[in-house]
Design a protein around this motif. Structure first.
Motif, PDB file in Angstrom:
ATOM      1  N   ALA A 152       0.843  -1.192   0.000  1.00  0.00           N
ATOM      2  CA  ALA A 152       0.000   0.000   0.000  1.00  0.00           C
ATOM      3  C   ALA A 152       0.883   1.249   0.000  1.00  0.00           C
ATOM      4  O   ALA A 152       1.903   1.306   0.681  1.00  0.00           O
ATOM      5  CB  ALA A 152      -0.918   0.001   1.215  1.00  0.00           C
ATOM      6  N   ASN A 153       0.469   2.235  -0.798  1.00  0.00           N
ATOM      7  CA  ASN A 153       1.132   3.536  -0.925  1.00  0.00           C
ATOM      8  C   ASN A 153       2.424   3.494  -1.746  1.00  0.00           C
ATOM      9  O   ASN A 153       3.100   4.520  -1.870  1.00  0.00           O
ATOM     10  CB  ASN A 153       1.411   4.163   0.445  1.00  0.00           C
ATOM     11  CG  ASN A 153       0.147   4.414   1.227  1.00  0.00           C
ATOM     12  OD1 ASN A 153      -0.846   4.904   0.677  1.00  0.00           O
ATOM     13  ND2 ASN A 153       0.149   4.065   2.508  1.00  0.00           N
TER      14      ASN A 153
ATOM     15  N   THR B 270      -0.526   5.567  -7.316  1.00  0.00           N
ATOM     16  CA  THR B 270      -0.357   5.163  -5.923  1.00  0.00           C
ATOM     17  C   THR B 270      -1.140   3.883  -5.677  1.00  0.00           C
ATOM     18  O   THR B 270      -2.326   3.801  -5.991  1.00  0.00           O
ATOM     19  CB  THR B 270      -0.859   6.257  -4.961  1.00  0.00           C
ATOM     20  OG1 THR B 270      -0.119   7.458  -5.191  1.00  0.00           O
ATOM     21  CG2 THR B 270      -0.660   5.826  -3.508  1.00  0.00           C
TER      22      THR B 270
ATOM     23  N   LYS C 105      -3.288   1.466  -3.703  1.00  0.00           N
ATOM     24  CA  LYS C 105      -4.247   1.756  -2.635  1.00  0.00           C
ATOM     25  C   LYS C 105      -4.023   0.891  -1.404  1.00  0.00           C
ATOM     26  O   LYS C 105      -3.611   1.358  -0.349  1.00  0.00           O
ATOM     27  CB  LYS C 105      -5.671   1.579  -3.154  1.00  0.00           C
ATOM     28  CG  LYS C 105      -6.090   2.619  -4.185  1.00  0.00           C
ATOM     29  CD  LYS C 105      -7.536   2.400  -4.625  1.00  0.00           C
ATOM     30  CE  LYS C 105      -7.956   3.418  -5.676  1.00  0.00           C
ATOM     31  NZ  LYS C 105      -9.343   3.200  -6.137  1.00  0.00           N
ATOM     32  N   ASP C 106      -4.322  -0.397  -1.523  1.00  0.00           N
ATOM     33  CA  ASP C 106      -4.285  -1.270  -0.352  1.00  0.00           C
ATOM     34  C   ASP C 106      -3.282  -2.405  -0.490  1.00  0.00           C
ATOM     35  O   ASP C 106      -3.247  -3.312   0.338  1.00  0.00           O
ATOM     36  CB  ASP C 106      -5.682  -1.872  -0.095  1.00  0.00           C
ATOM     37  CG  ASP C 106      -6.717  -0.794   0.168  1.00  0.00           C
ATOM     38  OD1 ASP C 106      -6.417   0.141   0.941  1.00  0.00           O
ATOM     39  OD2 ASP C 106      -7.815  -0.887  -0.395  1.00  0.00           O
TER      40      ASP C 106
ATOM     41  N   SER D 205      -8.790   0.024 -10.395  1.00  0.00           N
ATOM     42  CA  SER D 205      -9.478   0.064  -9.102  1.00  0.00           C
ATOM     43  C   SER D 205      -8.494  -0.119  -7.956  1.00  0.00           C
ATOM     44  O   SER D 205      -8.784   0.245  -6.822  1.00  0.00           O
ATOM     45  CB  SER D 205     -10.555  -1.030  -9.032  1.00  0.00           C
ATOM     46  OG  SER D 205      -9.981  -2.300  -9.239  1.00  0.00           O
ATOM     47  N   ASP D 206      -7.308  -0.671  -8.235  1.00  0.00           N
ATOM     48  CA  ASP D 206      -6.305  -0.921  -7.203  1.00  0.00           C
ATOM     49  C   ASP D 206      -5.201   0.126  -7.170  1.00  0.00           C
ATOM     50  O   ASP D 206      -4.386   0.124  -6.262  1.00  0.00           O
ATOM     51  CB  ASP D 206      -5.676  -2.292  -7.405  1.00  0.00           C
ATOM     52  CG  ASP D 206      -6.685  -3.416  -7.266  1.00  0.00           C
ATOM     53  OD1 ASP D 206      -7.173  -3.625  -6.152  1.00  0.00           O
ATOM     54  OD2 ASP D 206      -6.993  -4.059  -8.283  1.00  0.00           O
ATOM     55  N   ILE D 207      -5.134   0.979  -8.177  1.00  0.00           N
ATOM     56  CA  ILE D 207      -4.115   2.024  -8.230  1.00  0.00           C
ATOM     57  C   ILE D 207      -4.780   3.349  -8.600  1.00  0.00           C
ATOM     58  O   ILE D 207      -5.738   3.381  -9.355  1.00  0.00           O
ATOM     59  CB  ILE D 207      -3.010   1.688  -9.257  1.00  0.00           C
ATOM     60  CG1 ILE D 207      -3.608   1.426 -10.640  1.00  0.00           C
ATOM     61  CG2 ILE D 207      -2.179   0.505  -8.790  1.00  0.00           C
ATOM     62  CD1 ILE D 207      -2.575   1.167 -11.722  1.00  0.00           C
ATOM     63  N   THR D 208      -4.249   4.419  -8.032  1.00  0.00           N
ATOM     64  CA  THR D 208      -4.831   5.745  -8.260  1.00  0.00           C
ATOM     65  C   THR D 208      -3.829   6.634  -8.984  1.00  0.00           C
ATOM     66  O   THR D 208      -2.733   6.878  -8.477  1.00  0.00           O
ATOM     67  CB  THR D 208      -5.210   6.407  -6.925  1.00  0.00           C
ATOM     68  OG1 THR D 208      -6.106   5.555  -6.203  1.00  0.00           O
ATOM     69  CG2 THR D 208      -5.874   7.753  -7.168  1.00  0.00           C
TER      70      THR D 208
END
Length: 291
Positions: A46-47, A79, A81-82, A96-99
């Protein structure tokens, strides 16, 4: 955001745009499948920050050419996410998993002169990196295809070991715009490890008691610790004018032990193209059973 232009028409007058689907992937292979660095067991944390350079290109008679004007390309920072893992059944993770640091649309890489929805045009990831939490890497946000990277010479700590690693992504095949509704094509960005990794396993033989390696240290000698990486082509060269690498000694990390501490594994990462010569001291082992 509403999906427009499913039939290949120009963007609608109300400004609707077509989002880009991005998928991040780990590359299959020994390097990644046995990773014990930041992408632990094929997992992004994450991050974590993933950098990719997206590029509008033209394709004609088997030749692929990027458009020279910078307005048709963009470097994007994603980035995680989780955190997510690659599995044998699922090697990619959608957006949906990366921003992304800003929304991504096909329209932003296109105009009336070079219209990305026409035959002979496409979008690709030209290069990418993941710095694995290394806070000193590109703090100015000026990400480039060519990157100088150094590893820590004290990789006996988790943080120094992880942040010495570097992931990269090479130039990908262009993805043409698909006019099928809600399925316009996915830009896949595969990442793999750019570094070399050394693993040394010590096993105590007859005559050694329990905890023979309790205080053991290993130093890898005269390996490359700094190099110049080019992600798009997957090349690593030295940093000097003559093309030589900076070298140094690296304190390895004790990664695992058995129940009695009589078998231990040490690891470290270093810059590729380290020379191995006959008679050269490769590793220095100290404090085995108190010796």
């Amino acid at each position: 955001v509403a999906c427009a232009n499913d039939n290949g028409e120009a963007p609608s007058i109300d400004g609707s745009k077509t989002p880009i689907d991005i998928a991040v992937a780990f590359v299959n292979g020994e390097t990644v499948s046995k990773s014990t660095t930041r992408a632990v067991d094929k997992t992004f944390e994450a991050n974590d920050k993933l950098v990719a350079h997206l590029q509008h290109v033209t394709t004609s008679e088997g030749n692929t050419s990027p458009l020279t004007d910078n307005k048709y390309s963009k470097t994007v920072v994603f980035t995680v996410k989780d955190g997510f893992s690659r599995t044998e059944e699922n090697n990619t993770q959608k957006t949906s998993d990366i921003t992304p640091d800003s929304p991504l649309y096909w329209d932003d890489f296109s105009d009336a002169t070079y219209y990305i929805r026409t035959e002979g045009h496409g979008l690709r990831s030209a290069w990418g990196y993941c710095y694995n939490g290394n806070s000193s890497a590109h703090t100015d946000g000026n990400h480039k295809d060519e990157l100088e990277w150094s590893v820590s010479i004290s990789q006996n700590t988790d943080n120094n070991f992880k942040t010495s690693d570097l992931l990269w992504s090479q130039k990908q095949t262009p993805v043409p715009y698909n006019h099928e509704k809600n399925n316009h094509g996915t830009i896949i960005i595969p990442y793999t490890h750019a570094m070399s990794k050394a693993t040394i396993v010590l096993t105590a033989g007859e005559g050694f008691g329990d905890d023979a390696f309790e205080n053991t240290t290993i130093t890898l000698k005269s390996v490359n610790i700094k190099g110049k990486f080019t992600a798009s082509t997957g090349q690593v060269v030295g940093v000097t004018a003559e093309g030589h690498h900076d070298t140094g000694d690296i304190q390895m990390q004790k990664k695992s032990t058995d129940a009695t501490n009589n078998s231990v594994t040490f690891e470290c990462v270093f810059v590729p193209n380290t020379s191995l010569n006959d008679g050269k001291l490769w590793a220095e082992i100290n404090n085995v059973a108190g010796n």
